[in-house]
Write a protein that holds these residues in place. Structure first.
Motif, mmCIF file in Angstrom:
data_model
loop_
_atom_site.group_PDB
_atom_site.id
_atom_site.type_symbol
_atom_site.label_atom_id
_atom_site.label_comp_id
_atom_site.label_asym_id
_atom_site.label_seq_id
_atom_site.Cartn_x
_atom_site.Cartn_y
_atom_site.Cartn_z
ATOM 1 N N ILE A 15 0.831 -1.202 0.000
ATOM 2 C CA ILE A 15 0.000 0.000 0.000
ATOM 3 C C ILE A 15 0.866 1.254 0.000
ATOM 4 O O ILE A 15 0.606 2.210 -0.734
ATOM 5 N N ASP A 16 1.922 1.264 0.833
ATOM 6 C CA ASP A 16 2.813 2.420 0.874
ATOM 7 C C ASP A 16 3.460 2.659 -0.490
ATOM 8 O O ASP A 16 3.589 3.800 -0.942
ATOM 9 N N ALA A 17 3.881 1.572 -1.158
ATOM 10 C CA ALA A 17 4.518 1.710 -2.475
ATOM 11 C C ALA A 17 3.537 2.263 -3.500
ATOM 12 O O ALA A 17 3.890 3.081 -4.347
ATOM 13 N N ALA A 18 2.279 1.819 -3.423
ATOM 14 C CA ALA A 18 1.274 2.262 -4.396
ATOM 15 C C ALA A 18 0.869 3.711 -4.175
ATOM 16 O O ALA A 18 0.525 4.417 -5.132
ATOM 17 N N GLU A 19 0.905 4.177 -2.930
ATOM 18 C CA GLU A 19 0.415 5.510 -2.619
ATOM 19 C C GLU A 19 1.524 6.539 -2.467
ATOM 20 O O GLU A 19 1.251 7.708 -2.190
ATOM 21 N N ALA A 20 2.786 6.123 -2.648
ATOM 22 C CA ALA A 20 3.890 7.074 -2.586
ATOM 23 C C ALA A 20 3.851 8.003 -3.798
ATOM 24 O O ALA A 20 3.476 7.596 -4.899
ATOM 25 N N ASP B 146 5.009 9.913 -6.980
ATOM 26 C CA ASP B 146 5.960 9.621 -8.045
ATOM 27 C C ASP B 146 5.721 10.604 -9.184
ATOM 28 O O ASP B 146 4.905 10.371 -10.067
ATOM 29 N N GLU B 147 6.416 11.748 -9.150
ATOM 30 C CA GLU B 147 6.217 12.775 -10.158
ATOM 31 C C GLU B 147 6.657 12.306 -11.537
ATOM 32 O O GLU B 147 6.114 12.726 -12.558
ATOM 33 N N THR B 148 7.672 11.423 -11.589
ATOM 34 C CA THR B 148 8.145 10.917 -12.875
ATOM 35 C C THR B 148 7.056 10.122 -13.580
ATOM 36 O O THR B 148 6.796 10.290 -14.772
ATOM 37 N N LEU B 149 6.365 9.256 -12.813
ATOM 38 C CA LEU B 149 5.286 8.458 -13.392
ATOM 39 C C LEU B 149 4.129 9.333 -13.823
ATOM 40 O O LEU B 149 3.511 9.120 -14.872
ATOM 41 N N ALA B 150 3.816 10.359 -13.021
ATOM 42 C CA ALA B 150 2.698 11.248 -13.340
ATOM 43 C C ALA B 150 2.950 12.008 -14.642
ATOM 44 O O ALA B 150 2.004 12.386 -15.332
ATOM 45 N N ALA B 151 4.227 12.242 -14.985
ATOM 46 C CA ALA B 151 4.546 13.001 -16.188
ATOM 47 C C ALA B 151 4.876 12.114 -17.383
ATOM 48 O O ALA B 151 5.255 12.610 -18.438
ATOM 49 N N ASP B 152 4.731 10.812 -17.235
ATOM 50 C CA ASP B 152 5.087 9.858 -18.288
ATOM 51 C C ASP B 152 3.913 9.685 -19.248
ATOM 52 O O ASP B 152 2.881 9.112 -18.898
ATOM 53 N N GLU B 153 4.060 10.184 -20.483
ATOM 54 C CA GLU B 153 2.974 10.068 -21.452
ATOM 55 C C GLU B 153 2.712 8.615 -21.830
ATOM 56 O O GLU B 153 1.577 8.231 -22.108
ATOM 57 N N GLY B 154 3.782 7.788 -21.842
ATOM 58 C CA GLY B 154 3.596 6.375 -22.139
ATOM 59 C C GLY B 154 2.772 5.677 -21.083
ATOM 60 O O GLY B 154 1.906 4.854 -21.388
ATOM 61 N N ALA B 155 3.028 6.023 -19.800
ATOM 62 C CA ALA B 155 2.252 5.438 -18.707
ATOM 63 C C ALA B 155 0.802 5.875 -18.790
ATOM 64 O O ALA B 155 -0.118 5.091 -18.534
ATOM 65 N N LEU B 156 0.588 7.145 -19.192
ATOM 66 C CA LEU B 156 -0.785 7.637 -19.336
ATOM 67 C C LEU B 156 -1.525 6.857 -20.417
ATOM 68 O O LEU B 156 -2.661 6.415 -20.211
ATOM 69 N N ALA B 157 -0.893 6.679 -21.565
ATOM 70 C CA ALA B 157 -1.547 5.957 -22.665
ATOM 71 C C ALA B 157 -1.854 4.518 -22.270
ATOM 72 O O ALA B 157 -2.941 3.997 -22.550
ATOM 73 N N PHE C 271 -6.194 4.343 -10.928
ATOM 74 C CA PHE C 271 -5.098 5.255 -10.654
ATOM 75 C C PHE C 271 -3.809 4.721 -11.279
ATOM 76 O O PHE C 271 -3.798 3.646 -11.883
ATOM 77 N N ASP C 272 -2.711 5.460 -11.121
ATOM 78 C CA ASP C 272 -1.467 5.037 -11.743
ATOM 79 C C ASP C 272 -0.908 3.762 -11.119
ATOM 80 O O ASP C 272 -0.251 2.979 -11.797
ATOM 81 N N ARG C 273 -1.187 3.509 -9.821
ATOM 82 C CA ARG C 273 -0.684 2.298 -9.183
ATOM 83 C C ARG C 273 -1.712 1.643 -8.271
ATOM 84 O O ARG C 273 -1.365 0.934 -7.324
ATOM 85 N N SER C 274 -2.966 1.857 -8.556
ATOM 86 C CA SER C 274 -4.021 1.212 -7.781
ATOM 87 C C SER C 274 -5.342 1.405 -8.514
ATOM 88 O O SER C 274 -5.412 2.101 -9.532
ATOM 89 N N PRO D 230 -4.411 1.845 6.295
ATOM 90 C CA PRO D 230 -4.176 2.700 5.132
ATOM 91 C C PRO D 230 -5.181 3.825 5.012
ATOM 92 O O PRO D 230 -4.947 4.789 4.299
ATOM 93 N N ARG D 231 -6.314 3.704 5.701
ATOM 94 C CA ARG D 231 -7.311 4.771 5.618
ATOM 95 C C ARG D 231 -6.842 6.032 6.326
ATOM 96 O O ARG D 231 -7.437 7.089 6.186
ATOM 97 N N ARG D 232 -5.751 5.950 7.149
ATOM 98 C CA ARG D 232 -5.196 7.127 7.800
ATOM 99 C C ARG D 232 -4.154 7.806 6.927
ATOM 100 O O ARG D 232 -3.612 8.834 7.304
ATOM 101 N N ASN D 233 -3.839 7.233 5.794
ATOM 102 C CA ASN D 233 -2.885 7.828 4.874
ATOM 103 C C ASN D 233 -3.562 8.979 4.134
ATOM 104 O O ASN D 233 -4.643 8.810 3.584
ATOM 105 N N PRO D 234 -2.943 10.175 4.099
ATOM 106 C CA PRO D 234 -3.591 11.309 3.427
ATOM 107 C C PRO D 234 -3.953 11.027 1.978
ATOM 108 O O PRO D 234 -5.005 11.444 1.508
#
Length: 257
Positions: free
Chosen positions: A20-25, A27-38, A87-90, A182-186
């Motif tokens: 859960i921590d890995a999925a919710e961390a 990651d600006e690189t992933l957010a800006a990846d056009e390939g990941a978006l597609a 989402f990008d990882r969940s 995990p529900r206490r994670n912002p």
């Protein structure tokens, strides 16, 4: 009540808190990846296509068109209120269990379980139940006293008998008390808040349409009340998430209550 089922990438034997921590961390690189978006949008479109054969009524959907966010797509079944977000990882499946006859509730739960199965198979993620703090075993406990049918655990995280975990270990070897909630994670609170807002807005819109058509019966009033409560609940969760993020002494760490 609104019931949420979240799906995360999880390796066999991996602790849920770590996954859960890995999925919710962030990651600006992933957010800006056009390939990941597609890739993410394509996955969401496959989910949407399969769910048109699973969910009753029309689907309202939205997909991301540019990078910079962590949401690839959202959809809601207007007749049942079942909602899916990728989402990008969940991913997350949610629904509101309002007052229904037993047969209607049983059919709703069947569609929810099939939705979770579709999302799990298309993403390869494992289903997690925040209500129990463990792998989702195909039973919607808090929403109804009716037994829910199990779904095979071929990558979905939902064993038929509820006795085995997705990594093959026996249940009961790890307790929810030993893991952070995990529900206490912002980040998790923000996602739940947006889901409540989306679902509430859909319900309010449906009720408003019924009022506009002169169908302001008791069911429409109940639908409007539930929608307003979901919207208020979503705003509250977003506010709590912001306060928790602002007060957290370490980035990504939730402060003690």
């Amino acid at each position: 009540m609104t019931y949420d089922i979240t799906l995360y990438p999880r390796r066999p034997g991996q602790d849920w808190a770590e996954a859960i921590d890995a999925a919710e961390a962030d990651d600006e690189t992933l957010a800006a990846d056009e390939g990941a978006l597609a890739t993410g949008v394509d996955t969401f479109r496959r989910i949407e296509g399969r769910l048109r054969d699973v969910l009753d009524g029309p689907l309202e959907s939205w997909t991301a068109e540019e990078t910079g966010g962590d949401v690839y797509g959202e959809l809601t079944a207007t007749e049942t209120g079942i909602a899916v977000e990728l989402f990008d990882r969940s991913a997350e499946v949610s629904f509101t269990d309002t007052d229904r006859e037993d047969d209607e509730r049983a059919e709703l739960h069947r569609q929810v379980l099939r939705t979770v199965e579709v999302v799990a198979k298309e993403t390869g993620y494992v289903a997690y139940d925040p209500q129990t703090g463990d792998a989702f075993d195909g039973v919607i406990r808090d929403a109804s006293t009716l037994p829910a049918e199990g779904i095979p655990a071929d990558g979905t995280g939902m064993p038929e008998d509820g006795t085995a975990q997705p990594d093959g270990s026996e249940s009961g070897t790890d307790t929810a008390a030993e893991r952070p909630d995990p529900r206490r994670n912002p980040a998790s609170l923000r996602r739940r808040g947006w889901i409540y807002l989306l679902l509430g807005a859909v319900l309010v819109a449906l009720a408003g349409r019924q009022f506009g058509d002169g169908g302001g019966g008791i069911f429409t009033i109940v639908l409007m009340v539930i929608g307003v409560l979901d919207v208020l609940g979503g705003l509250f969760l977003l506010s709590v998430a912001k306060r928790m993020a602002d007060s957290s002494p370490v980035e990504g760490q939730t402060p003690d209550p």
